[in-house]
Design a protein around this motif. Structure first.
Motif, PDB file in Angstrom:
ATOM      1  N   LEU A  31       0.647  -1.139   0.029  1.00 20.24           N
ATOM      2  CA  LEU A  31      -0.047  -0.245  -0.121  1.00 20.24           C
ATOM      3  C   LEU A  31       0.690   1.223  -0.134  1.00 20.24           C
ATOM      4  O   LEU A  31       2.074   1.144   1.002  1.00 20.24           O
ATOM      5  N   ALA A  32       0.298   1.864  -0.813  1.00 16.19           N
ATOM      6  CA  ALA A  32       1.022   3.471  -1.094  1.00 16.19           C
ATOM      7  C   ALA A  32       2.759   2.887  -0.878  1.00 16.19           C
ATOM      8  O   ALA A  32       3.725   3.751  -0.632  1.00 16.19           O
ATOM      9  N   GLY A  34       5.247   3.216  -3.798  1.00 15.38           N
ATOM     10  CA  GLY A  34       5.972   4.516  -3.467  1.00 15.38           C
ATOM     11  C   GLY A  34       6.835   3.661  -4.519  1.00 15.38           C
ATOM     12  O   GLY A  34       6.577   2.798  -6.310  1.00 15.38           O
ATOM     13  N   ARG A  37      10.322  -0.636  -3.641  1.00 11.87           N
ATOM     14  CA  ARG A  37      11.380  -1.273  -2.833  1.00 11.87           C
ATOM     15  C   ARG A  37      10.875  -2.593  -2.329  1.00 11.87           C
ATOM     16  O   ARG A  37      10.960  -3.584  -2.276  1.00 11.87           O
ATOM     17  N   ASP A  53      -0.455   2.909  -5.206  1.00 14.53           N
ATOM     18  CA  ASP A  53      -0.016   3.831  -5.444  1.00 14.53           C
ATOM     19  C   ASP A  53      -0.304   4.828  -6.276  1.00 14.53           C
ATOM     20  O   ASP A  53      -1.573   4.506  -7.183  1.00 14.53           O
ATOM     21  N   GLN A  54      -0.541   6.160  -6.244  1.00 13.47           N
ATOM     22  CA  GLN A  54      -0.386   7.213  -6.914  1.00 13.47           C
ATOM     23  C   GLN A  54       0.102   7.349  -7.521  1.00 13.47           C
ATOM     24  O   GLN A  54      -0.712   7.694  -8.807  1.00 13.47           O
ATOM     25  N   GLU A  72      -4.264   3.957  -7.952  1.00 12.61           N
ATOM     26  CA  GLU A  72      -5.329   4.488  -6.907  1.00 12.61           C
ATOM     27  C   GLU A  72      -5.198   6.064  -6.243  1.00 12.61           C
ATOM     28  O   GLU A  72      -3.997   6.382  -5.429  1.00 12.61           O
ATOM     29  N   GLU A  75      -6.968   8.513  -1.056  1.00 10.69           N
ATOM     30  CA  GLU A  75      -7.248   9.269   0.316  1.00 10.69           C
ATOM     31  C   GLU A  75      -8.955   9.987  -0.713  1.00 10.69           C
ATOM     32  O   GLU A  75      -9.003  11.209  -0.117  1.00 10.69           O
TER      33      GLU A  75
HETATM   34  C1  LIG Z   1       7.485   8.232   1.401  1.00 12.14           C
HETATM   35  S1  LIG Z   1       6.263   7.678   0.370  1.00 12.14           S
HETATM   36  C2  LIG Z   1       6.422   5.305   1.189  1.00 12.14           C
HETATM   37  C3  LIG Z   1       6.602   4.803  -0.313  1.00 12.14           C
HETATM   38  C4  LIG Z   1       6.492   3.422   0.008  1.00 12.14           C
HETATM   39  N1  LIG Z   1       6.239   3.086   1.072  1.00 12.14           N
HETATM   40  C5  LIG Z   1       8.747   2.998   0.474  1.00 12.14           C
HETATM   41  O1  LIG Z   1       8.155   2.994   1.901  1.00 12.14           O
HETATM   42  O2  LIG Z   1       8.957   3.221   0.103  1.00 12.14           O
HETATM   43  C6  LIG Z   1       5.164   7.763   0.256  1.00 12.14           C
HETATM   44  C7  LIG Z   1       4.205   7.556  -0.591  1.00 12.14           C
HETATM   45  O3  LIG Z   1       2.407   7.187  -0.669  1.00 12.14           O
HETATM   46  C8  LIG Z   1       1.952   7.753  -1.739  1.00 12.14           C
HETATM   47  N2  LIG Z   1       1.150   8.368  -1.583  1.00 12.14           N
HETATM   48  C9  LIG Z   1       0.237   9.631  -0.876  1.00 12.14           C
HETATM   49  N3  LIG Z   1      -0.854  10.116  -0.949  1.00 12.14           N
HETATM   50  C10 LIG Z   1      -1.408   9.390  -1.566  1.00 12.14           C
HETATM   51  C11 LIG Z   1      -2.610   8.972  -1.976  1.00 12.14           C
HETATM   52  N4  LIG Z   1      -3.448   9.936  -2.057  1.00 12.14           N
HETATM   53  N5  LIG Z   1      -3.074   8.202  -2.886  1.00 12.14           N
HETATM   54  C12 LIG Z   1      -2.238   7.334  -2.882  1.00 12.14           C
HETATM   55  N6  LIG Z   1      -0.881   7.060  -2.831  1.00 12.14           N
HETATM   56  C13 LIG Z   1      -0.806   8.654  -1.768  1.00 12.14           C
HETATM   57  C14 LIG Z   1       3.255   8.566  -2.943  1.00 12.14           C
HETATM   58  O4  LIG Z   1       2.625   8.475  -3.923  1.00 12.14           O
HETATM   59  C15 LIG Z   1       3.828   8.026  -2.054  1.00 12.14           C
HETATM   60  O5  LIG Z   1       4.880   7.055  -3.289  1.00 12.14           O
END
Ligand SMILES: C[S@@+](CC[C@H](N)C(=O)[O-])C[C@H]1O[C@@H](n2cnc3c(N)ncnc32)[C@H](O)[C@@H]1O
Length: 191
Positions: A31-32, A34, A37, A53-54, A72, A75
């Motif tokens: 989830l999310a 990024g 990794r 992720d968005q 997606e 939020e």
């Molecule tokens: C700090 S990064 C962490 C990425 C990954 N989980 C990691 O630890 O390497 C936060 C992630 O949340 C995603 N994100 C933030 N707001 C979002 C939203 N409304 N919908 C989907 N993804 C979202 C961002 O695009 C980003 O990739």
């Protein structure tokens, strides 16, 4: 050009430690995700991963057949993953409280939640400093308790790597600990 091997070198040590506790049947939600990794790590262990992720541009550059990127907004007004079920859910460095309780609901019996993100007190070290992005003391334990998850490991600690931060993290299992998990999880509890 980035490849899966390079990306997985950055996977979270907490996710690495507990990834093999996820049942092999069923897929894993990152989830999310990024740059992916943790999805790369999970795929290297043979798991099929839904990487949400968005922004999925980076992960689309290198993802292989076991990784399924899905764009997606996590939020929005409604939960976009309604009805999906997973053997494992991995979340790192991301928090959106309004949908936090959706995560345990999406786990199958025996499914594993591995969650790690910044905690209260992190403002002292930099960003994130917004309380909306910081876990409150024992918040992940509370989520496990209210959702009937069994806590396998939990920490609420200061880390100096990869950068100074306050971090809370949990590994928790839905329902009963399955036989296949025994011996695969370091059974220790920091709480
Ligand atoms: C700090 S990064 C962490 C990425 C990954 N989980 C990691 O630890 O390497 C936060 C992630 O949340 C995603 N994100 C933030 N707001 C979002 C939203 N409304 N919908 C989907 N993804 C979202 C961002 O695009 C980003 O990739």
């Amino acid at each position: 050009m980035t490849n899966a091997h390079d990306v997985l070198l950055d996977a979270s040590p907490w996710v690495k430690r507990f990834a093999l506790s996820i049942p092999k049947e069923g897929s894993v939600l990152d989830l999310a995700c990024g740059g992916g990794r943790n999805a790369a790590l999970l795929a290297s262990l043979g798991y099929s991963v839904l990487a949400v992720d968005q922004d999925i541009n980076a992960i689309q550059q290198w993802s292989d057949s076991l990784i399924h990127p899905r764009q997606e907004n996590l939020e929005g007004e409604t939960w976009p993953l309604q009805g999906l079920q997973f053997a494992g859910i991995v979340v790192t460095n991301y928090l959106y409280r309004p949908f936090l309780e959706q995560l345990p609901k999406m786990l199958v019996d025996g499914g594993v939640l591995i969650y790690e993100t910044f905690a209260e007190g992190n403002a002292e070290f930099g960003k994130p400093s917004n309380p909306n992005f910081l876990l409150k003391p024992a918040e992940l334990l509370g989520l496990a308790a209210s959702s009937g998850l069994k806590v396998i490991a939990y920490e609420d600690i200061y880390l100096d790597q990869p950068k100074p931060a306050m971090v809370q993290r949990i590994c928790a299992v839905k329902g009963h600990l399955k036989g296949h998990l025994k011996g695969r999880i370091p059974l220790q509890f920091h709480g």
